[in-house]
Design a protein around this motif. Structure first.
Motif, PDB file in Angstrom:
ATOM      1  N   ASP A  54       1.386  -0.975   0.014  1.00 23.64           N
ATOM      2  CA  ASP A  54      -0.101   0.060   0.149  1.00 23.64           C
ATOM      3  C   ASP A  54       0.882   1.489  -0.323  1.00 23.64           C
ATOM      4  O   ASP A  54       0.642   2.375  -0.625  1.00 23.64           O
ATOM      5  N   ALA A  55       1.612   0.952   1.037  1.00 24.52           N
ATOM      6  CA  ALA A  55       2.607   2.331   1.001  1.00 24.52           C
ATOM      7  C   ALA A  55       4.060   2.565  -0.213  1.00 24.52           C
ATOM      8  O   ALA A  55       3.341   3.722  -0.388  1.00 24.52           O
ATOM      9  N   GLN A  57       2.251   2.075  -3.005  1.00 27.38           N
ATOM     10  CA  GLN A  57       1.708   2.883  -4.637  1.00 27.38           C
ATOM     11  C   GLN A  57       0.544   4.458  -3.639  1.00 27.38           C
ATOM     12  O   GLN A  57       0.511   5.329  -5.045  1.00 27.38           O
ATOM     13  N   GLU A  58       1.510   5.306  -2.963  1.00 28.79           N
ATOM     14  CA  GLU A  58       0.533   6.282  -2.108  1.00 28.79           C
ATOM     15  C   GLU A  58       1.239   6.833  -3.604  1.00 28.79           C
ATOM     16  O   GLU A  58       3.090   7.019  -3.929  1.00 28.79           O
ATOM     17  N   GLU A  59       1.306   8.070  -3.686  1.00 32.13           N
ATOM     18  CA  GLU A  59       1.305   9.431  -4.768  1.00 32.13           C
ATOM     19  C   GLU A  59       2.515  10.116  -3.870  1.00 32.13           C
ATOM     20  O   GLU A  59       3.489  11.020  -4.710  1.00 32.13           O
ATOM     21  N   THR A  61       4.987   8.959  -1.821  1.00 27.33           N
ATOM     22  CA  THR A  61       6.416   8.488  -2.840  1.00 27.33           C
ATOM     23  C   THR A  61       7.081   8.680  -3.621  1.00 27.33           C
ATOM     24  O   THR A  61       7.661   8.969  -3.622  1.00 27.33           O
ATOM     25  N   SER A 263      -4.094  15.483  -9.903  1.00 26.16           N
ATOM     26  CA  SER A 263      -2.997  15.774  -8.359  1.00 26.16           C
ATOM     27  C   SER A 263      -1.936  16.292  -8.675  1.00 26.16           C
ATOM     28  O   SER A 263      -1.113  16.143  -9.463  1.00 26.16           O
ATOM     29  N   PHE A 313       5.093   5.605   5.671  1.00 21.84           N
ATOM     30  CA  PHE A 313       3.114   5.297   5.316  1.00 21.84           C
ATOM     31  C   PHE A 313       3.875   3.755   5.459  1.00 21.84           C
ATOM     32  O   PHE A 313       2.392   3.289   6.252  1.00 21.84           O
ATOM     33  N   SER A 316       2.705   3.418   9.372  1.00 20.39           N
ATOM     34  CA  SER A 316       1.129   4.458   9.305  1.00 20.39           C
ATOM     35  C   SER A 316      -0.275   2.980   9.239  1.00 20.39           C
ATOM     36  O   SER A 316      -0.790   2.644   9.223  1.00 20.39           O
ATOM     37  N   GLY A 317      -0.075   2.519   7.914  1.00 15.92           N
ATOM     38  CA  GLY A 317      -1.145   1.095   7.801  1.00 15.92           C
ATOM     39  C   GLY A 317      -0.885  -0.003   8.649  1.00 15.92           C
ATOM     40  O   GLY A 317      -1.688  -0.310   8.760  1.00 15.92           O
ATOM     41  N   THR A 358      -2.393  11.238   7.859  1.00 21.22           N
ATOM     42  CA  THR A 358      -2.632  11.977   7.814  1.00 21.22           C
ATOM     43  C   THR A 358      -3.654  12.866   8.617  1.00 21.22           C
ATOM     44  O   THR A 358      -3.818  12.829   9.520  1.00 21.22           O
ATOM     45  N   ALA A 403       4.844  12.930   5.562  1.00 25.00           N
ATOM     46  CA  ALA A 403       5.452  12.700   4.310  1.00 25.00           C
ATOM     47  C   ALA A 403       6.108  14.349   4.010  1.00 25.00           C
ATOM     48  O   ALA A 403       7.309  14.853   3.168  1.00 25.00           O
TER      49      ALA A 403
END
Length: 445
Positions: A54-55, A57-59, A61, A263, A313, A316-317, A358, A403
Protein backbone atom coordinates in the motif's frame (compact mmCIF):
# COMPACT_ATOMS: atom_id res chain seq x y z
CA UNK A 1 -4.15 -1.22 23.90
CA UNK A 2 -1.86 -3.21 21.59
CA UNK A 3 -1.81 -0.50 18.90
CA UNK A 4 -1.06 2.25 21.43
CA UNK A 5 1.90 0.29 22.76
CA UNK A 6 2.96 -0.33 19.16
CA UNK A 7 2.87 3.42 18.47
CA UNK A 8 5.02 4.11 21.55
CA UNK A 9 7.48 1.37 20.58
CA UNK A 10 7.59 2.68 16.99
CA UNK A 11 8.56 6.21 18.00
CA UNK A 12 11.02 5.00 20.64
CA UNK A 13 12.79 2.59 18.29
CA UNK A 14 13.27 5.28 15.64
CA UNK A 15 14.66 7.77 18.16
CA UNK A 16 17.04 5.19 19.64
CA UNK A 17 18.24 3.89 16.26
CA UNK A 18 18.70 7.34 14.72
CA UNK A 19 19.70 9.57 17.66
CA UNK A 20 21.32 7.21 20.15
CA UNK A 21 22.97 4.74 17.76
CA UNK A 22 23.69 7.41 15.12
CA UNK A 23 22.34 5.34 12.24
CA UNK A 24 20.73 6.95 9.20
CA UNK A 25 17.02 7.73 9.17
CA UNK A 26 16.27 5.18 6.44
CA UNK A 27 17.51 2.35 8.66
CA UNK A 28 15.65 3.80 11.64
CA UNK A 29 12.34 3.90 9.78
CA UNK A 30 12.79 0.28 8.63
CA UNK A 31 13.49 -0.77 12.22
CA UNK A 32 10.39 1.13 13.33
CA UNK A 33 8.29 -0.66 10.70
CA UNK A 34 9.55 -4.07 11.83
CA UNK A 35 8.85 -3.18 15.48
CA UNK A 36 5.27 -2.17 14.66
CA UNK A 37 4.52 -5.24 12.56
CA UNK A 38 5.98 -7.47 15.30
CA UNK A 39 2.91 -6.50 17.37
CA UNK A 40 0.76 -8.33 14.79
CA UNK A 41 2.09 -11.64 16.10
CA UNK A 42 1.28 -14.53 13.78
CA UNK A 43 0.01 -12.11 11.13
CA UNK A 44 3.42 -10.41 10.97
CA UNK A 45 4.19 -11.27 7.35
CA UNK A 46 0.66 -10.51 6.12
CA UNK A 47 0.55 -7.09 7.81
CA UNK A 48 4.09 -6.27 6.68
CA UNK A 49 3.46 -7.25 3.06
CA UNK A 50 0.11 -5.46 2.80
CA UNK A 51 1.44 -2.30 4.46
CA UNK A 52 4.53 -2.09 2.23
CA UNK A 53 2.48 -2.73 -0.92
CA UNK A 54 0.00 0.00 0.00
CA UNK A 55 2.82 2.40 0.86
CA UNK A 56 4.50 1.90 -2.50
CA UNK A 57 1.28 2.98 -4.20
CA UNK A 58 1.04 6.27 -2.30
CA UNK A 59 1.33 9.25 -4.64
CA UNK A 60 3.40 11.16 -2.09
CA UNK A 61 6.05 8.42 -2.33
CA UNK A 62 6.34 9.12 -6.02
CA UNK A 63 6.32 12.89 -5.47
CA UNK A 64 9.16 12.79 -2.93
CA UNK A 65 11.36 10.79 -5.30
CA UNK A 66 10.35 12.89 -8.32
CA UNK A 67 11.36 16.08 -6.54
CA UNK A 68 14.75 14.65 -5.66
CA UNK A 69 15.34 13.94 -9.35
CA UNK A 70 13.91 17.29 -10.50
CA UNK A 71 16.01 19.28 -8.01
CA UNK A 72 19.13 17.31 -8.97
CA UNK A 73 18.62 18.05 -12.67
CA UNK A 74 17.76 21.66 -11.86
CA UNK A 75 21.03 22.04 -9.96
CA UNK A 76 22.96 21.20 -13.16
CA UNK A 77 21.49 24.22 -14.97
CA UNK A 78 21.78 27.99 -14.35
CA UNK A 79 17.97 28.39 -14.21
CA UNK A 80 17.55 28.36 -10.45
CA UNK A 81 20.53 30.63 -9.87
CA UNK A 82 18.93 33.23 -12.14
CA UNK A 83 15.62 32.96 -10.35
CA UNK A 84 17.37 33.33 -7.00
CA UNK A 85 19.21 36.39 -8.33
CA UNK A 86 15.81 37.98 -9.08
CA UNK A 87 14.45 37.11 -5.62
CA UNK A 88 17.59 38.39 -3.95
CA UNK A 89 17.37 41.64 -5.93
CA UNK A 90 13.90 42.15 -4.48
CA UNK A 91 14.31 40.84 -0.91
CA UNK A 92 17.99 40.03 -0.40
CA UNK A 93 18.58 43.18 1.62
CA UNK A 94 16.15 41.97 4.31
CA UNK A 95 17.76 39.81 6.96
CA UNK A 96 16.19 36.36 6.67
CA UNK A 97 14.16 37.43 3.63
CA UNK A 98 13.99 33.91 2.13
CA UNK A 99 12.73 32.48 5.46
CA UNK A 100 9.92 35.00 5.78
CA UNK A 101 9.01 34.59 2.12
CA UNK A 102 8.86 30.83 2.53
CA UNK A 103 6.39 31.11 5.41
CA UNK A 104 4.18 33.72 3.72
CA UNK A 105 4.28 31.77 0.48
CA UNK A 106 3.40 28.60 2.36
CA UNK A 107 0.40 30.33 3.95
CA UNK A 108 -0.80 31.67 0.60
CA UNK A 109 -0.49 28.33 -1.16
CA UNK A 110 -1.90 26.37 1.81
CA UNK A 111 -5.02 28.53 1.88
CA UNK A 112 -5.66 27.43 -1.72
CA UNK A 113 -4.35 23.87 -1.96
CA UNK A 114 -4.71 22.64 1.67
CA UNK A 115 -2.53 19.56 0.91
CA UNK A 116 0.56 19.45 3.11
CA UNK A 117 2.85 17.60 0.72
CA UNK A 118 1.75 19.78 -2.20
CA UNK A 119 2.39 22.96 -0.20
CA UNK A 120 5.84 21.69 0.73
CA UNK A 121 6.67 20.70 -2.84
CA UNK A 122 5.43 23.88 -4.49
CA UNK A 123 6.93 26.36 -2.05
CA UNK A 124 10.04 24.37 -1.21
CA UNK A 125 11.13 23.88 -4.80
CA UNK A 126 11.68 27.65 -5.01
CA UNK A 127 12.47 28.82 -1.47
CA UNK A 128 14.69 25.97 -0.24
CA UNK A 129 17.47 26.59 -2.81
CA UNK A 130 17.07 30.31 -2.14
CA UNK A 131 17.47 29.82 1.62
CA UNK A 132 20.54 27.62 1.07
CA UNK A 133 22.07 30.29 -1.17
CA UNK A 134 21.47 32.81 1.64
CA UNK A 135 23.42 30.72 4.15
CA UNK A 136 20.59 28.70 5.74
CA UNK A 137 21.63 25.09 6.36
CA UNK A 138 19.88 22.39 4.30
CA UNK A 139 18.28 20.92 7.43
CA UNK A 140 16.92 24.27 8.61
CA UNK A 141 15.67 25.08 5.10
CA UNK A 142 13.73 21.81 5.07
CA UNK A 143 12.49 22.49 8.61
CA UNK A 144 11.04 25.89 7.72
CA UNK A 145 9.18 24.57 4.69
CA UNK A 146 7.90 21.37 6.34
CA UNK A 147 6.82 23.40 9.37
CA UNK A 148 4.41 25.32 7.14
CA UNK A 149 2.85 22.25 5.52
CA UNK A 150 -0.03 21.97 7.98
CA UNK A 151 -1.30 25.50 7.46
CA UNK A 152 -3.77 24.23 4.89
CA UNK A 153 -5.74 22.55 7.69
CA UNK A 154 -5.98 25.77 9.69
CA UNK A 155 -7.61 27.76 6.89
CA UNK A 156 -11.10 27.16 5.48
CA UNK A 157 -12.15 25.21 3.37
CA UNK A 158 -9.92 22.17 3.52
CA UNK A 159 -11.08 18.62 2.99
CA UNK A 160 -9.98 17.90 6.57
CA UNK A 161 -12.37 20.57 7.83
CA UNK A 162 -15.28 19.05 5.93
CA UNK A 163 -14.41 15.54 7.15
CA UNK A 164 -14.62 16.79 10.73
CA UNK A 165 -17.70 19.03 10.56
CA UNK A 166 -19.51 16.58 8.28
CA UNK A 167 -19.13 13.66 10.67
CA UNK A 168 -22.25 12.51 12.47
CA UNK A 169 -20.90 13.39 15.92
CA UNK A 170 -19.90 16.97 15.06
CA UNK A 171 -22.73 17.86 12.63
CA UNK A 172 -25.17 17.36 15.52
CA UNK A 173 -23.31 19.98 17.56
CA UNK A 174 -22.83 22.71 14.95
CA UNK A 175 -23.28 23.62 11.30
CA UNK A 176 -20.37 23.84 8.87
CA UNK A 177 -20.84 27.61 8.50
CA UNK A 178 -20.14 28.19 12.19
CA UNK A 179 -16.50 27.15 11.93
CA UNK A 180 -15.46 29.32 8.97
CA UNK A 181 -14.63 32.51 10.87
CA UNK A 182 -13.09 30.81 13.95
CA UNK A 183 -10.90 28.65 11.74
CA UNK A 184 -9.75 31.62 9.67
CA UNK A 185 -8.82 33.49 12.86
CA UNK A 186 -7.02 30.40 14.19
CA UNK A 187 -5.13 30.10 10.91
CA UNK A 188 -4.07 33.71 11.28
CA UNK A 189 -2.83 33.03 14.83
CA UNK A 190 -0.79 30.09 13.50
CA UNK A 191 0.65 32.23 10.71
CA UNK A 192 1.58 35.03 13.14
CA UNK A 193 3.32 32.49 15.35
CA UNK A 194 5.28 31.09 12.39
CA UNK A 195 6.49 34.58 11.54
CA UNK A 196 7.64 34.97 15.15
CA UNK A 197 9.38 31.60 14.87
CA UNK A 198 11.05 32.82 11.67
CA UNK A 199 12.32 35.89 13.52
CA UNK A 200 13.79 33.65 16.23
CA UNK A 201 15.33 31.27 13.68
CA UNK A 202 16.91 34.14 11.77
CA UNK A 203 18.46 35.59 14.94
CA UNK A 204 19.42 32.35 16.64
CA UNK A 205 21.08 30.88 13.57
CA UNK A 206 22.78 34.09 12.53
CA UNK A 207 21.07 34.32 9.15
CA UNK A 208 22.12 37.59 7.56
CA UNK A 209 20.97 39.70 4.68
CA UNK A 210 22.80 39.09 1.43
CA UNK A 211 26.07 40.94 0.92
CA UNK A 212 25.23 44.01 -1.21
CA UNK A 213 28.16 43.11 -3.45
CA UNK A 214 26.33 39.87 -4.36
CA UNK A 215 23.08 41.62 -5.28
CA UNK A 216 22.28 42.55 -8.86
CA UNK A 217 20.08 45.54 -9.70
CA UNK A 218 16.49 44.40 -10.23
CA UNK A 219 16.40 45.41 -13.90
CA UNK A 220 19.58 43.52 -14.67
CA UNK A 221 18.58 40.33 -12.82
CA UNK A 222 15.17 40.31 -14.55
CA UNK A 223 16.69 40.99 -17.96
CA UNK A 224 19.18 38.14 -17.59
CA UNK A 225 16.95 35.60 -15.91
CA UNK A 226 13.33 36.35 -16.79
CA UNK A 227 12.92 32.90 -18.37
CA UNK A 228 13.54 31.33 -14.96
CA UNK A 229 10.22 32.82 -13.82
CA UNK A 230 8.58 30.24 -16.09
CA UNK A 231 9.33 27.69 -13.35
CA UNK A 232 6.33 29.18 -11.56
CA UNK A 233 4.21 27.79 -14.40
CA UNK A 234 4.86 24.32 -12.97
CA UNK A 235 2.95 25.46 -9.89
CA UNK A 236 0.42 27.79 -11.49
CA UNK A 237 -0.92 25.41 -14.16
CA UNK A 238 -1.98 22.51 -11.89
CA UNK A 239 -3.44 24.97 -9.36
CA UNK A 240 -5.37 26.90 -12.03
CA UNK A 241 -6.75 23.68 -13.52
CA UNK A 242 -7.98 22.29 -10.21
CA UNK A 243 -8.92 25.30 -8.06
CA UNK A 244 -10.70 28.62 -8.35
CA UNK A 245 -12.86 29.80 -11.28
CA UNK A 246 -10.91 27.76 -13.85
CA UNK A 247 -11.25 24.60 -11.80
CA UNK A 248 -14.99 25.15 -11.32
CA UNK A 249 -15.45 25.81 -15.05
CA UNK A 250 -13.60 22.61 -15.93
CA UNK A 251 -15.63 20.66 -13.39
CA UNK A 252 -18.82 21.92 -15.03
CA UNK A 253 -17.57 21.32 -18.57
CA UNK A 254 -16.19 17.81 -18.02
CA UNK A 255 -18.72 16.62 -15.47
CA UNK A 256 -15.96 15.25 -13.23
CA UNK A 257 -14.02 16.60 -10.26
CA UNK A 258 -10.85 17.85 -11.94
CA UNK A 259 -9.21 18.18 -8.53
CA UNK A 260 -9.42 14.39 -8.13
CA UNK A 261 -8.26 13.76 -11.71
CA UNK A 262 -5.25 16.11 -11.57
CA UNK A 263 -3.11 15.61 -8.47
CA UNK A 264 -1.03 18.63 -7.50
CA UNK A 265 1.53 16.41 -5.81
CA UNK A 266 1.94 14.31 -8.95
CA UNK A 267 1.91 16.93 -11.66
CA UNK A 268 4.01 19.72 -10.15
CA UNK A 269 7.26 17.67 -10.31
CA UNK A 270 6.36 16.42 -13.80
CA UNK A 271 5.88 19.93 -15.17
CA UNK A 272 8.91 21.17 -13.26
CA UNK A 273 11.10 18.50 -14.84
CA UNK A 274 9.75 19.19 -18.34
CA UNK A 275 10.35 22.92 -17.98
CA UNK A 276 13.84 22.39 -16.59
CA UNK A 277 14.70 20.07 -19.48
CA UNK A 278 13.51 22.71 -21.95
CA UNK A 279 14.89 25.87 -20.34
CA UNK A 280 18.20 24.29 -19.35
CA UNK A 281 18.71 22.24 -22.50
CA UNK A 282 22.03 23.95 -23.31
CA UNK A 283 23.53 22.87 -19.98
CA UNK A 284 22.09 19.35 -19.88
CA UNK A 285 23.39 16.14 -21.50
CA UNK A 286 22.69 15.44 -25.14
CA UNK A 287 23.18 11.66 -25.23
CA UNK A 288 21.29 8.90 -23.33
CA UNK A 289 24.47 7.62 -21.69
CA UNK A 290 25.15 11.07 -20.25
CA UNK A 291 21.57 11.29 -18.94
CA UNK A 292 21.98 7.88 -17.32
CA UNK A 293 25.08 9.12 -15.51
CA UNK A 294 23.35 12.34 -14.45
CA UNK A 295 20.31 10.53 -13.03
CA UNK A 296 22.52 7.89 -11.44
CA UNK A 297 24.26 10.60 -9.40
CA UNK A 298 20.96 11.27 -7.62
CA UNK A 299 20.55 7.60 -6.61
CA UNK A 300 21.98 7.90 -3.06
CA UNK A 301 19.49 10.65 -2.16
CA UNK A 302 16.63 8.77 -3.83
CA UNK A 303 17.51 5.64 -1.86
CA UNK A 304 17.31 7.30 1.55
CA UNK A 305 14.18 9.34 0.76
CA UNK A 306 12.42 6.44 -0.95
CA UNK A 307 13.10 3.88 1.78
CA UNK A 308 12.22 6.35 4.52
CA UNK A 309 8.90 7.46 3.12
CA UNK A 310 7.79 3.93 2.13
CA UNK A 311 8.64 2.72 5.64
CA UNK A 312 6.73 5.66 7.17
CA UNK A 313 3.57 4.99 5.17
CA UNK A 314 3.85 1.24 5.74
CA UNK A 315 4.12 1.75 9.51
CA UNK A 316 1.06 4.01 9.35
CA UNK A 317 -0.91 1.27 7.60
CA UNK A 318 0.30 -1.35 10.06
CA UNK A 319 -0.77 0.77 13.04
CA UNK A 320 -4.19 1.26 11.47
CA UNK A 321 -4.56 -2.49 10.94
CA UNK A 322 -3.72 -3.02 14.63
CA UNK A 323 -6.67 -0.80 15.55
CA UNK A 324 -4.89 2.41 16.61
CA UNK A 325 -7.78 4.82 15.76
CA UNK A 326 -10.36 2.79 17.71
CA UNK A 327 -8.08 2.31 20.71
CA UNK A 328 -7.19 6.00 20.92
CA UNK A 329 -10.87 6.91 20.56
CA UNK A 330 -11.68 4.63 23.49
CA UNK A 331 -8.90 6.20 25.55
CA UNK A 332 -10.04 9.72 24.69
CA UNK A 333 -13.65 9.04 25.64
CA UNK A 334 -12.59 8.08 29.20
CA UNK A 335 -10.78 11.34 29.97
CA UNK A 336 -12.20 13.21 32.97
CA UNK A 337 -10.15 16.17 34.21
CA UNK A 338 -10.13 19.99 34.54
CA UNK A 339 -10.43 21.79 31.19
CA UNK A 340 -6.79 22.82 30.94
CA UNK A 341 -5.58 19.25 31.55
CA UNK A 342 -8.28 17.89 29.27
CA UNK A 343 -7.29 20.26 26.46
CA UNK A 344 -3.63 19.23 26.75
CA UNK A 345 -4.53 15.53 26.78
CA UNK A 346 -6.82 15.88 23.76
CA UNK A 347 -4.16 17.86 21.92
CA UNK A 348 -1.40 15.37 22.68
CA UNK A 349 -3.56 12.44 21.55
CA UNK A 350 -4.55 14.17 18.29
CA UNK A 351 -0.91 15.07 17.62
CA UNK A 352 0.12 11.48 18.41
CA UNK A 353 -2.37 10.12 15.88
CA UNK A 354 -1.22 12.70 13.32
CA UNK A 355 2.33 11.35 13.57
CA UNK A 356 1.64 8.21 11.54
CA UNK A 357 -1.60 9.40 9.87
CA UNK A 358 -2.52 12.39 7.71
CA UNK A 359 -4.62 15.21 9.12
CA UNK A 360 -7.67 13.95 7.22
CA UNK A 361 -7.25 10.40 8.50
CA UNK A 362 -6.74 11.73 12.02
CA UNK A 363 -10.01 13.68 11.87
CA UNK A 364 -11.86 10.68 10.52
CA UNK A 365 -10.42 8.48 13.26
CA UNK A 366 -10.74 10.49 16.46
CA UNK A 367 -11.81 14.03 15.46
CA UNK A 368 -15.49 13.71 16.45
CA UNK A 369 -14.63 12.18 19.83
CA UNK A 370 -12.03 14.90 20.46
CA UNK A 371 -14.57 17.64 19.71
CA UNK A 372 -17.26 15.97 21.83
CA UNK A 373 -14.80 15.65 24.73
CA UNK A 374 -14.01 19.36 24.69
CA UNK A 375 -17.69 20.33 24.24
CA UNK A 376 -18.57 18.15 27.23
CA UNK A 377 -16.10 20.22 29.27
CA UNK A 378 -17.86 23.46 28.31
CA UNK A 379 -16.01 24.57 25.17
CA UNK A 380 -18.35 25.94 22.44
CA UNK A 381 -18.58 23.47 19.55
CA UNK A 382 -17.08 25.77 16.84
CA UNK A 383 -14.16 26.62 19.15
CA UNK A 384 -13.63 22.96 20.03
CA UNK A 385 -13.66 21.93 16.37
CA UNK A 386 -11.23 24.73 15.53
CA UNK A 387 -8.83 23.68 18.29
CA UNK A 388 -8.92 20.04 17.16
CA UNK A 389 -8.10 21.08 13.58
CA UNK A 390 -5.18 23.14 14.88
CA UNK A 391 -3.93 20.08 16.74
CA UNK A 392 -4.19 18.01 13.55
CA UNK A 393 -2.31 20.67 11.57
CA UNK A 394 0.91 19.45 13.19
CA UNK A 395 0.85 16.56 10.67
CA UNK A 396 3.52 18.19 8.51
CA UNK A 397 5.82 18.90 11.45
CA UNK A 398 5.39 15.68 13.44
CA UNK A 399 8.45 13.42 13.19
CA UNK A 400 9.15 10.77 12.28
CA UNK A 401 6.42 9.89 9.77
CA UNK A 402 5.15 13.15 8.24
CA UNK A 403 5.44 13.08 4.44
CA UNK A 404 6.26 16.83 4.10
CA UNK A 405 9.45 16.24 6.10
CA UNK A 406 10.76 13.88 3.45
CA UNK A 407 9.58 15.96 0.51
CA UNK A 408 11.35 19.03 1.95
CA UNK A 409 14.47 17.05 2.90
CA UNK A 410 14.63 15.55 -0.57
CA UNK A 411 14.57 18.99 -2.18
CA UNK A 412 17.12 20.35 0.30
CA UNK A 413 19.43 17.34 0.13
CA UNK A 414 19.24 17.16 3.92
CA UNK A 415 19.22 14.25 6.36
CA UNK A 416 15.55 14.12 7.50
CA UNK A 417 16.65 13.11 10.99
CA UNK A 418 18.35 16.47 11.47
CA UNK A 419 14.99 18.24 11.06
CA UNK A 420 13.21 16.31 13.82
CA UNK A 421 14.36 18.31 16.84
CA UNK A 422 13.86 21.80 15.33
CA UNK A 423 10.47 20.76 13.88
CA UNK A 424 9.25 19.70 17.31
CA UNK A 425 10.69 22.77 19.03
CA UNK A 426 9.80 25.48 16.52
CA UNK A 427 6.52 24.15 15.13
CA UNK A 428 4.94 21.03 16.62
CA UNK A 429 4.85 21.93 20.32
CA UNK A 430 4.01 25.64 19.80
CA UNK A 431 1.11 24.79 17.45
CA UNK A 432 -0.10 22.28 20.05
CA UNK A 433 0.02 25.11 22.61
CA UNK A 434 -1.97 27.40 20.30
CA UNK A 435 -4.70 24.76 20.08
CA UNK A 436 -4.78 24.45 23.87
CA UNK A 437 -5.02 28.24 24.31
CA UNK A 438 -7.87 28.36 21.79
CA UNK A 439 -9.69 25.66 23.78
CA UNK A 440 -9.25 27.67 26.98
CA UNK A 441 -10.37 30.94 25.36
CA UNK A 442 -6.98 32.54 25.95
CA UNK A 443 -6.64 33.04 22.17
CA UNK A 444 -10.00 34.33 20.93
CA UNK A 445 -11.39 32.97 17.70
Amino acid sequence: MTAIWALAAYITSIIVWNAALKRNIGEAMLVGLLVVTAFAGGDFLTVLGTSVLDAMQEEVTYAAIAFVVASHVLSRTPILLRLIDILNSLLGRVRGGPVYTSILGGAAFASIAHIGAAVTAAVGSITIPWMKRSGVTPAMSATVVAGCAGMGITFPFSGTMFILVGSAGVSQLMSADEIVVPLFVAGTWCLVYRLVAAFVIVRRHGIQAMDPADLLPVRRSVRVGWTSLLLLVAIAVPVALTLGPTGRALNSWTGVDVGDAISLVLWIPVLLTVLVAFLGRDALPKRPAQWWTLLGDSAPRIGVVGVTIVAAFAASGALASLGLPAQLTSLLSRLDAPLWILAICVGVLVVAVAIPLTGSATMAAIGPVAVATLVGAGVPAPVAATAVLVFASTEGASPPSAAPIYVASGIAGADPGKTFKPLVGYFCLPILAIGVFISLGALPV
